[in-house]
Design an enzyme around this catalytic site. Structure first.
Site, mmCIF file in Angstrom:
data_model
loop_
_atom_site.group_PDB
_atom_site.id
_atom_site.type_symbol
_atom_site.label_atom_id
_atom_site.label_comp_id
_atom_site.label_asym_id
_atom_site.label_seq_id
_atom_site.Cartn_x
_atom_site.Cartn_y
_atom_site.Cartn_z
ATOM 1 N N LYS A 182 0.879 -1.171 0.000
ATOM 2 C CA LYS A 182 0.000 0.000 0.000
ATOM 3 C C LYS A 182 0.916 1.221 0.000
ATOM 4 O O LYS A 182 1.562 1.539 0.995
ATOM 5 C CB LYS A 182 -0.879 -0.018 1.245
ATOM 6 C CG LYS A 182 -1.756 1.230 1.441
ATOM 7 C CD LYS A 182 -2.829 1.354 0.386
ATOM 8 C CE LYS A 182 -3.851 2.428 0.777
ATOM 9 N NZ LYS A 182 -3.254 3.777 0.895
ATOM 10 N N GLU A 185 0.766 8.040 0.238
ATOM 11 C CA GLU A 185 0.308 9.138 -0.615
ATOM 12 C C GLU A 185 1.260 10.319 -0.634
ATOM 13 O O GLU A 185 1.126 11.215 -1.475
ATOM 14 C CB GLU A 185 -1.085 9.588 -0.175
ATOM 15 C CG GLU A 185 -2.167 8.547 -0.423
ATOM 16 C CD GLU A 185 -3.569 9.090 -0.167
ATOM 17 O OE1 GLU A 185 -3.735 10.324 -0.150
ATOM 18 O OE2 GLU A 185 -4.479 8.275 0.018
ATOM 19 N N SER A 240 2.712 6.180 12.327
ATOM 20 C CA SER A 240 2.296 6.781 13.588
ATOM 21 C C SER A 240 1.731 5.747 14.550
ATOM 22 O O SER A 240 1.253 4.677 14.141
ATOM 23 C CB SER A 240 1.234 7.858 13.337
ATOM 24 O OG SER A 240 0.020 7.255 12.883
ATOM 25 N N GLY A 243 -2.180 5.405 13.785
ATOM 26 C CA GLY A 243 -2.486 4.593 12.620
ATOM 27 C C GLY A 243 -2.079 3.149 12.797
ATOM 28 O O GLY A 243 -2.813 2.227 12.418
ATOM 29 N N GLY A 244 -0.909 2.933 13.375
ATOM 30 C CA GLY A 244 -0.431 1.576 13.591
ATOM 31 C C GLY A 244 -1.283 0.805 14.568
ATOM 32 O O GLY A 244 -1.563 -0.385 14.368
ATOM 33 N N GLU A 263 6.252 -0.527 13.438
ATOM 34 C CA GLU A 263 7.270 0.319 14.069
ATOM 35 C C GLU A 263 6.635 1.692 14.179
ATOM 36 O O GLU A 263 6.352 2.341 13.175
ATOM 37 C CB GLU A 263 8.535 0.320 13.194
ATOM 38 C CG GLU A 263 9.739 0.939 13.876
ATOM 39 C CD GLU A 263 9.858 2.405 13.566
ATOM 40 O OE1 GLU A 263 9.414 3.215 14.423
ATOM 41 O OE2 GLU A 263 10.367 2.762 12.503
ATOM 42 N N CYS A 300 12.618 8.131 13.008
ATOM 43 C CA CYS A 300 12.043 7.421 14.158
ATOM 44 C C CYS A 300 13.060 7.252 15.269
ATOM 45 O O CYS A 300 12.698 6.899 16.395
ATOM 46 C CB CYS A 300 11.481 6.067 13.724
ATOM 47 S SG CYS A 300 12.538 5.179 12.576
ATOM 48 N N GLU A 389 5.736 11.498 21.543
ATOM 49 C CA GLU A 389 6.607 11.924 20.449
ATOM 50 C C GLU A 389 6.048 13.148 19.730
ATOM 51 O O GLU A 389 4.854 13.234 19.457
ATOM 52 C CB GLU A 389 6.768 10.786 19.437
ATOM 53 C CG GLU A 389 7.673 11.130 18.266
ATOM 54 C CD GLU A 389 7.702 10.033 17.211
ATOM 55 O OE1 GLU A 389 8.707 9.974 16.477
ATOM 56 O OE2 GLU A 389 6.737 9.252 17.123
#
Length: 504
Positions: A182, A185, A240, A243-244, A263, A300, A389
């Site tokens: 995927k 964007e 993020s 999202g993760g 991660e 990261c 973070e």
């Protein structure tokens, strides 16, 4: 000649357009239109990946190594075009893109060499003991086998090394797993040209075309459909925490739960111990400012936190960091959304009780300038939001009363990708108390250096306890990353001619 994206998805061997489109947002040059992905494309890609697995999953290590090396060759053949489109889409400097391309190619070749050695197979054999009393032992053998099709989500901050042909894709293909990517964007043109390189390698090597597909864009439901698809057996993700975590929850709530290797970021604290602070504090502060602002802080492993004991040396450390940050020029961030989130994180800290802003700057649009805040160990221990973070060149100094409070700050940490010790010989006793704590908090512990810059090698661990990553036993960098896409299979009393070739 400049690379002009065609804006299509690669589904197995076919480039496919859809009616809906979205545009990239280059820092310079014209925008390009890209087809928006949909669930139908996801289904086709996953079905093609499953079909490919019946040949690719049982291919020889030599065949897969040749494929990985050919992908690397095809990426190198497109080097100038990759740098051009990647720099325009992300705002990253040309030198950074060239270095990241070298890392991407290096990862592919590293995994090619790694699988040829065969150590990753973890082959074991307990020979039969027919005369053992009271019961005989059967012949038992074990080997690691590929798990099946894998979904990979491209990362925003590494358009090459953590995206279309990045570490997740390279390690999955090395293991024998087809991949459905995927694309992110933020850099669809970069994803497209890398997909073209993989497509060319598939053709040259005669690999089943379903071994790789790229789906670009699409609403949240496209990513969800990929994670939920019953033919997908694992997911690789860099991004993020929010999202993760959402994708992780989808993975475990499926009728057949699958592993999610996410991660998710880290504040990567540095502990500057008293003797090192007294002897080298100014040098460390300058190095921290440089590491903190490298690549606009969009790593990261960005060291967002410095922890040190109060006193004149701590004051000098802060002053030196401020002076170093003052000379940093504005840098373009990867996307407008990331820049907006960075400003929101800055504002959150600026309005937090017990936090003092010691270096501020103004930044707008897609630009970023550094910020520096100071708080106390007591405030840190009473406010868990200080450990969240902020993705960008923002630093927080935590000034503690003494070594005991420094140890308490370490104990309070959530999971981290890295933790760093700055120490001199006289700090050894303190370090010996701190190190066991940091072992439980981070996947990589450094001494007298800075965590930005991750070596791709056998011994590297890039991950850590949650929320740094969703699986503390895995790494997304280094050859051990291949373990994520393998599972052990035991063969009991299976005839030699029926065993996998690598186990005979």
């Amino acid at each position: 000649m400049s690379f002009k994206p065609h804006g299509k998805h690669l589904i197995a061997d076919v480039w496919i357009a859809t009616d809906l489109t979205f545009s990239n947002a280059p820092v310079e040059g014209p925008e390009h239109s890209f087809s928006v992905g949909n669930i139908e494309l996801v289904n086709k890609a996953c079905e093609a990946a499953e079909e490919a697995f019946w040949s690719y999953g049982y291919s020889t290590r030599e065949e897969r190594a040749a494929f990985l090396n050919t992908i690397a060759d095809e990426i190198e053949a497109r080097a100038e075009s990759i740098t051009e489109i990647g720099s325009k889409e992300t705002g990253l400097p040309v030198a950074r893109l060239q270095g990241e391309r070298g890392r991407t190619v290096g990862q592919l070749r590293l995994f090619a060499n790694h699988i040829l050695k065969g150590e990753f197979l973890d082959r074991r054999h307990d020979a039969a003991l027919p005369d053992r009393k009271p019961l005989p032992r059967p012949d038992i053998r074990l080997i690691q086998r590929a798990i099946g099709p894998v979904a990979v989500f491209g990362a925003s901050n590494f358009p090459l090394a953590f995206s279309t042909a990045g570490g997740d894709t390279a390690s999955a293909l090395a293991a024998g797993c087809p991949v459905v990517v995927k694309g992110h964007e933020a850099h669809p043109g970069t994803s497209e040209i890398i997909a073209e390189a993989i497509h060319a390698a598939i053709t040259k090597c005669g690999i089943h075309p379903g071994v790789f597909s790229l789906v670009q864009g699409g609403a949240v439901d496209v990513g969800q459909a990929l994670v939920r698809h019953p033919l997908i057996k694992a997911v690789g993700f860099t991004g993020s925490l929010r999202g993760g975590r959402a994708l992780f929850d989808l993975c475990v709530s499926r009728p057949e739960p699958i592993p999610f290797f996410g991660e998710l970021g880290s504040v990567n604290p540095m502990f500057i111990l008293p003797e090192a602070l007294a002897n080298r504090g100014l040098e460390i502060a300058k190095g921290w400012a440089e590491s903190l602002t490298m690549g606009a802080g969009q790593f990261c492993t960005n060291p967002g936190i410095s922890v040190l004991v109060e006193g004149p040396e701590a004051d000098a450390y802060i002053e030196t960091a401020v002076n170093s940050l003052a000379s940093v020029q504005a840098q373009v961030m990867l996307t407008h959304g990331i820049a907006s989130a960075y400003r929101a994180g800055r504002d959150r800290l600026a309005n937090t009780s017990g936090v003092r802003e010691v270096f501020t700057s103004s930044c707008d649009q897609r630009n970023a300038l550094p910020h520096l805040f100071v708080t106390t160990g007591q405030e840190w221990l009473s406010n868990t939001t200080l450990g969240e973070e902020v993705f960008g060149p923002l630093g927080l100094v935590v000034v503690v009363k003494d070594v005991n409070e420094l140890l308490k700050v370490a104990l309070s940490l959530e999971g981290q990708i890295t933790c760093t010790l700055h120490l001199d010989e006289a700090d050894t006793l303190t370090a010996s108390k701190l190190l066991p704590i940091l072992e439980r908090k981070a996947g990589r512990i450094l001494a007298n250096s800075f965590p930005t810059g991750v070596e791709v090698c056998d011994a590297m661990v890039h991950g850590g306890p949650y929320p740094a990553s969703t699986n503390f036993g895995a790494t997304s960098v280094g050859t051990m990353a291949i373990r994520r896409f393998l599972r052990p299979v035991c063969y009991q009393n299976i005839a030699e001619e029926l065993l996998p070739v690598d186990l005979r």
